[in-house]
Design a protein around this motif. Sequence first.
Motif, PDB file in Angstrom:
ATOM      1  N   PRO A   1       0.922  -1.133   0.019  1.00  0.00           N
ATOM      2  CA  PRO A   1      -0.034  -0.059   0.021  1.00  0.00           C
ATOM      3  C   PRO A   1       0.963   1.260  -0.146  1.00  0.00           C
ATOM      4  O   PRO A   1       2.051   1.131   0.510  1.00  0.00           O
ATOM      5  CB  PRO A   1      -0.701  -0.121   1.330  1.00  0.00           C
ATOM      6  N   VAL A   2       0.237   2.200  -0.481  1.00  0.00           N
ATOM      7  CA  VAL A   2       0.689   3.699  -0.658  1.00  0.00           C
ATOM      8  C   VAL A   2      -0.130   4.518   0.214  1.00  0.00           C
ATOM      9  O   VAL A   2      -1.339   4.583   0.090  1.00  0.00           O
ATOM     10  CB  VAL A   2       0.915   4.038  -2.264  1.00  0.00           C
TER      11      VAL A   2
ATOM     12  N   LEU B   1      -7.102   2.667  -2.384  1.00  0.00           N
ATOM     13  CA  LEU B   1      -7.084   1.493  -3.465  1.00  0.00           C
ATOM     14  C   LEU B   1      -5.579   1.017  -3.868  1.00  0.00           C
ATOM     15  O   LEU B   1      -5.572   0.117  -4.929  1.00  0.00           O
ATOM     16  CB  LEU B   1      -8.001   1.840  -4.755  1.00  0.00           C
ATOM     17  N   SER B   2      -4.736   1.249  -3.078  1.00  0.00           N
ATOM     18  CA  SER B   2      -3.231   0.644  -3.473  1.00  0.00           C
ATOM     19  C   SER B   2      -3.106  -0.511  -2.604  1.00  0.00           C
ATOM     20  O   SER B   2      -3.808  -0.635  -1.757  1.00  0.00           O
ATOM     21  CB  SER B   2      -2.359   1.805  -3.083  1.00  0.00           C
TER      22      SER B   2
ATOM     23  N   ALA C   1       0.716   9.982  -3.688  1.00  0.00           N
ATOM     24  CA  ALA C   1      -0.783  10.038  -3.782  1.00  0.00           C
ATOM     25  C   ALA C   1      -1.351  11.315  -4.007  1.00  0.00           C
ATOM     26  O   ALA C   1      -0.987  12.476  -3.465  1.00  0.00           O
ATOM     27  CB  ALA C   1      -1.496   9.525  -2.206  1.00  0.00           C
ATOM     28  N   THR C   2      -2.106  11.467  -4.857  1.00  0.00           N
ATOM     29  CA  THR C   2      -2.851  12.760  -5.388  1.00  0.00           C
ATOM     30  C   THR C   2      -4.100  12.953  -4.572  1.00  0.00           C
ATOM     31  O   THR C   2      -4.334  12.206  -3.695  1.00  0.00           O
ATOM     32  CB  THR C   2      -3.081  12.772  -6.815  1.00  0.00           C
ATOM     33  N   SER C   3      -4.940  14.027  -4.667  1.00  0.00           N
ATOM     34  CA  SER C   3      -5.963  14.385  -4.159  1.00  0.00           C
ATOM     35  C   SER C   3      -6.837  13.547  -4.079  1.00  0.00           C
ATOM     36  O   SER C   3      -7.828  13.435  -3.197  1.00  0.00           O
ATOM     37  CB  SER C   3      -6.367  16.005  -4.349  1.00  0.00           C
TER      38      SER C   3
END
Length: 617
Positions: free
Chosen positions: A33-34, A39-40, A320-322
């Motif tokens: 996971p990130v 959803l990572s 991760a982006t917004s």
Amino acid sequence: MFVSGYAVVAGAAERLVLGYDSFGNICGRKNTPVEGANLSGLDMTNKKYVFFLNSCNLEIQSLKISSLSLCVSSCPQQQLNSLEDLQSFARNNGSFLCVYNLNVSSYTLNPKAAQLCPTLPVPPSKSFPLFNRCVPQNPECYSKYASVLISMVNEMDVFHRILSGILAGRDTVIGLSVLALAFSLILVLAFRFIQTLLVHILVALVVFGLLFVSGVLWWLHYDYRNDPSTELETEKENVKFLLGYAIFSTIVTVVLLSLIFVLRKRLQFAVQLFRIVSKIIGRIPFLLFQPLWTFLILIVFWVFWVAVLLSLGTAGTAQATSGGQVEYRALSGICYMAWYHFVGLVWTSEFILACQQMVIAGAVVTCYFNRNKNNPPPHPVLSSISVLFCYHLGTAVKGSFLITILRIPRIVLLYLYNTLNQKVVTNNFILLQKNAKRLFNCCFCWLCFQKSCLRCFNQHAYTTTAINGTNFCTSARDSVCILARNSAKLASISCFGDFLLFLGKVFVVCFTVFGGLMAFNYHRELQAWVVPLLLVGFFAYLMSHNFLSVFEVTADAMLLCFAIDMETNDGTAEKPYFVDQELLTFVSQSNKLTEGQKHRNTRPFQDNEDGTELQPM
């Protein structure tokens, strides 16, 4: 080691070929996971294909495709016109085309399903054979998809395009390396039981291989140049590289054919030389296994090197982006680390080969300076290995470093030459360009000649180290003095043997490259294949050099021991020769000595009392 460890930690080479979704999951494997991306970190072992939710209207922004992408287990083979079709396809095939957190039962009920599922209608698609992408088969969608792919590949830098080519053609590269290994083993057996007929067969095969490879390169260049489907920048680079390969192959063919024609009557001397060499190897049979261990060490190192290179090419940080998606941002300065890594490839490979040369030279020296030829010393190879690791690793490091130093200016000259080819400004610049090209060509040829001489120089230095136990610089000086006094007597013999071995290496490279041309031309979907082909040729040469160096180093060490034997002994009862009669007769005949000089009590070489005398250990 710092570069290797950093690359493995920071890189993920699977992303380059397997593909990944918009949430940082690499398709076809388990993921971690990130932080900030819900959803990572999903298990995508059974989902190997990348599917774009808006495949008919893709756009590229900063080397990234704007459409949301997912990992799916299969691509839709038929057009899907409604959410009910998407739901039915997911239930029947187990391939979910909507965002992961949307349950299949909610495809028709969730009000946001239109945003979380692909744009309707979904065109039929098939998986791309190498990069695991679902490519739309609708003509209109396919043309847009292809145009975006072409734009994206053309905007990638050369380093990443090369890495893509290596990864895509990894199976072909491995297969060609095995083919080069098979050819090398066949040549080792041929030289071990060499006969005149085998030499003529080898020469005929080399001539055929050179002519055939040159013809195929020119044909492929013509075919690719006139192919109307050539749009990618990598395909245009293939045309340029093929032209360069064809010109280089033609020049090498003309030069080697001329040398073969001039030396055709003297090849019998090379046959006699290798018969004597084979007799020495027969006394030390474990010498033939030495290249096998070296080859295994080289394979392990090359696999490690390629793995680190791929990790360097994909080194980046996941952020991760917004919107919960993940972007991989490449790290600056990676290209400079790649060049440093390339220098490590050359130096380490040459060091491993230098260790093999020192082991062979030490075993031959031990066997030559043994009075009882019928009772060779026990375990000469193991003894030579122990001496190498205890005392002479620095000698191998220095010798391999000198060859690496000569390779670096060649790489710089090639880079400047290619840079000049890409710049056309004014008439004055064009004139300067032509003069600079002539200068570069001269410097490049001089560096190639210097590297060949230095490799031979290092081999003699290793042999002298095995005899006297001195360091590299002292051994190099003493070997130069010995060879300078006896160059007229031994140069022609050594040249004929080296030339025949070089033809063997050309044979391996020619037929391996020919197999590579056929394989890569058959798989034309491999866009950047010229660099993997060059890599295959380099590996094929190293393999053939690794195996045939047993005969090369044995012959050079034997002749240097012979020269030292003639200078330190006179054939009398007090100082008898170590050489056997067959070698003494062969050297005398090859240099057209008189009948009186063939007897042991007559010294075939003139003494030099003021010169350096090397005392055998």
